[in-house]
Design a protein around this motif. Structure first.
Motif, short mmCIF file in Angstrom:
data_model
loop_
_atom_site.label_atom_id
_atom_site.label_comp_id
_atom_site.label_asym_id
_atom_site.label_seq_id
_atom_site.Cartn_x
_atom_site.Cartn_y
_atom_site.Cartn_z
N VAL A 93 0.86 -1.19 0.00
CA VAL A 93 0.00 0.00 0.00
C VAL A 93 0.90 1.23 0.00
O VAL A 93 1.66 1.45 0.94
CB VAL A 93 -0.93 0.03 1.22
CG1 VAL A 93 -1.84 1.27 1.16
CG2 VAL A 93 -1.77 -1.25 1.31
N THR A 94 0.81 2.04 -1.05
CA THR A 94 1.60 3.28 -1.08
C THR A 94 0.82 4.39 -0.39
O THR A 94 -0.41 4.40 -0.36
CB THR A 94 1.94 3.70 -2.53
OG1 THR A 94 0.75 4.09 -3.22
CG2 THR A 94 2.63 2.57 -3.27
N GLY A 95 1.57 5.31 0.20
CA GLY A 95 0.92 6.37 0.97
C GLY A 95 0.06 5.78 2.07
O GLY A 95 -1.06 6.23 2.32
N GLY A 96 0.60 4.78 2.76
CA GLY A 96 -0.21 3.98 3.67
C GLY A 96 -0.16 4.37 5.13
O GLY A 96 -0.72 3.66 5.97
N SER A 97 0.48 5.47 5.48
CA SER A 97 0.67 5.77 6.90
C SER A 97 -0.52 6.46 7.54
O SER A 97 -0.69 6.43 8.76
CB SER A 97 1.93 6.62 7.10
OG SER A 97 1.78 7.89 6.47
N ARG A 98 -1.37 7.10 6.73
CA ARG A 98 -2.48 7.88 7.27
C ARG A 98 -3.72 7.73 6.40
O ARG A 98 -3.66 7.23 5.29
CB ARG A 98 -2.09 9.36 7.35
CG ARG A 98 -0.97 9.68 8.30
CD ARG A 98 -0.59 11.15 8.23
NE ARG A 98 -0.02 11.51 6.93
CZ ARG A 98 0.14 12.75 6.49
NH1 ARG A 98 -0.24 13.76 7.24
NH2 ARG A 98 0.68 12.99 5.31
N GLY A 99 -4.85 8.20 6.94
CA GLY A 99 -6.06 8.37 6.15
C GLY A 99 -6.55 7.11 5.46
O GLY A 99 -6.60 6.02 6.05
N ILE A 100 -6.92 7.27 4.19
CA ILE A 100 -7.46 6.15 3.42
C ILE A 100 -6.42 5.03 3.28
O ILE A 100 -6.75 3.85 3.40
CB ILE A 100 -7.93 6.63 2.03
CG1 ILE A 100 -9.18 7.53 2.19
CG2 ILE A 100 -8.25 5.46 1.12
CD1 ILE A 100 -9.63 8.18 0.90
N GLY A 101 -5.17 5.39 3.07
CA GLY A 101 -4.12 4.38 2.93
C GLY A 101 -3.97 3.52 4.17
O GLY A 101 -3.85 2.29 4.09
N ARG A 102 -4.01 4.16 5.34
CA ARG A 102 -3.93 3.41 6.60
C ARG A 102 -5.13 2.47 6.74
O ARG A 102 -4.96 1.30 7.10
CB ARG A 102 -3.89 4.37 7.79
CG ARG A 102 -3.99 3.66 9.13
CD ARG A 102 -4.06 4.64 10.30
NE ARG A 102 -2.72 5.14 10.63
CZ ARG A 102 -2.45 5.84 11.74
NH1 ARG A 102 -3.42 6.12 12.60
NH2 ARG A 102 -1.22 6.26 11.98
N ALA A 103 -6.32 2.96 6.45
CA ALA A 103 -7.52 2.13 6.56
C ALA A 103 -7.46 0.93 5.63
O ALA A 103 -7.84 -0.19 6.00
CB ALA A 103 -8.77 2.97 6.27
N ILE A 104 -6.94 1.14 4.43
CA ILE A 104 -6.81 0.04 3.46
C ILE A 104 -5.82 -1.01 3.97
O ILE A 104 -6.10 -2.21 3.94
CB ILE A 104 -6.36 0.59 2.08
CG1 ILE A 104 -7.50 1.38 1.43
CG2 ILE A 104 -5.90 -0.55 1.17
CD1 ILE A 104 -7.08 2.16 0.20
N ALA A 105 -4.67 -0.56 4.42
CA ALA A 105 -3.65 -1.50 4.91
C ALA A 105 -4.19 -2.33 6.07
O ALA A 105 -3.99 -3.55 6.14
CB ALA A 105 -2.39 -0.73 5.34
N LEU A 106 -4.90 -1.68 6.99
CA LEU A 106 -5.47 -2.38 8.13
C LEU A 106 -6.51 -3.41 7.70
O LEU A 106 -6.55 -4.53 8.22
CB LEU A 106 -6.11 -1.38 9.09
CG LEU A 106 -5.16 -0.60 9.99
CD1 LEU A 106 -5.88 0.55 10.68
CD2 LEU A 106 -4.53 -1.52 11.02
N GLN A 107 -7.34 -3.04 6.73
CA GLN A 107 -8.39 -3.95 6.30
C GLN A 107 -7.82 -5.16 5.55
O GLN A 107 -8.30 -6.29 5.70
CB GLN A 107 -9.41 -3.21 5.43
CG GLN A 107 -10.68 -3.98 5.14
CD GLN A 107 -11.50 -4.28 6.38
OE1 GLN A 107 -11.31 -3.65 7.42
NE2 GLN A 107 -12.39 -5.25 6.30
N LEU A 108 -6.79 -4.95 4.73
CA LEU A 108 -6.16 -6.06 4.02
C LEU A 108 -5.51 -7.04 5.00
O LEU A 108 -5.51 -8.25 4.78
CB LEU A 108 -5.11 -5.53 3.03
CG LEU A 108 -5.66 -4.73 1.85
CD1 LEU A 108 -4.49 -4.18 1.02
CD2 LEU A 108 -6.57 -5.58 0.97
N ALA A 109 -4.97 -6.48 6.09
CA ALA A 109 -4.38 -7.34 7.12
C ALA A 109 -5.45 -8.09 7.90
O ALA A 109 -5.34 -9.29 8.14
CB ALA A 109 -3.54 -6.49 8.07
#
Length: 243
Positions: A6-22
């Motif tokens: 996930v690029t740009g994954g530290s905050r906001g939508i990127g963070r939510a995406i990374a968490l959900q994929l995990a």
């Protein structure tokens, strides 16, 4: 070990995406960020609470050499790792009327959203094609579909990414690698925190801004095997604003 990037994954939508994929798909996460190291470390802890690994990679997706070097170093350190999912989420805005737009405001936005897609996806694609499996999900925008005054640069970048999504899907579908785009409307995040919500809500049939987790749920579905017959699509998630 199977990873989702996930690029740009530290905050906001990127963070939510990374968490959900995990959480939902149990992917180990390769988390890219550019500047906010503290936020990236916080996100890493949240991800690893789901029982998966998270590796942080700091680089600017708009810089090709730095991106390639980061991937090469990571692959050397993790020879058994397989990246099955790429979420191109990194993006920035430099809003302003086109007639006054400075070259750096044009170039920076194009470099991050459009050239960043190339810099990240192209070097990782060969492995996906060899494995005959992969998911590429590009986070675009309402601006890339209908255009938005004051965002000619952002609209151009996201519009180009939409076209690239459709073209790449046609090239690689036979290898069972899908390519789709997700186009959020107004989502509660740092990017929209200065917006007058009451005014914008009047335009949205659902009368509210969306949540980052709602975008993440859609991305997680597209990253799953449930979405194996969906490719070349741009899926809007905007409360009916542009439907």
């Amino acid at each position: 070990m199977k990873y989702a990037l996930v690029t740009g994954g530290s905050r906001g939508i990127g963070r939510a995406i990374a968490l959900q994929l995990a959480k939902e798909l149990q992917y180990n996460i390769l988390l890219n960020f550019n500047k906010n190291h503290k936020a990236a470390e916080e996100t890493k802890l949240l991800i690893e609470a789901n029982g998966v690994n998270c590796h942080i990679l700091q680089f600017d997706v708009g810089k090709a050499e730095a991106t390639t070097a980061a991937f090469e170093n990571w692959k050397k350190a993790n020879p058994e790792a397989i990246i099955e999912v790429i979420v191109n989420n990194a993006g920035i805005t430099r809003d302003g009327l086109f007639m006054w737009m400075k070259p750096e405001d044009w170039n920076t936005v194009i470099d991050t959203s459009l050239n960043g897609f190339y810099n990240v996806t192209q070097p990782l694609l060969k492995d996906m094609l060899r494995k005959r499996y992969g998911r590429i999900i590009n986070i675009v925008s309402l601006s890339g579909l209908k255009g938005n005054a004051g965002q000619v640069n952002y609209s151009a970048a996201k519009g180009g990414l939409i076209a690239a999504t459709k073209a790449l899907a046609q090239e690689i579908g036979k290898r069972k690698v899908t390519v789709n785009a997700v186009a959020p409307g107004f989502i509660n995040s740092e990017m929209t925190e200065d917006f007058d919500q009451n005014e914008f809500k009047k335009l949205i049939p659902l009368k509210r801004f969306g949540e980052a987790e709602e975008v993440a749920n859609l991305v997680s579905f597209l990253a799953s095997k449930k979405a194996s017959y969906i490719t070349g699509e741009v899926i809007n998630i905007n409360g009916g604003l542009y439907s």
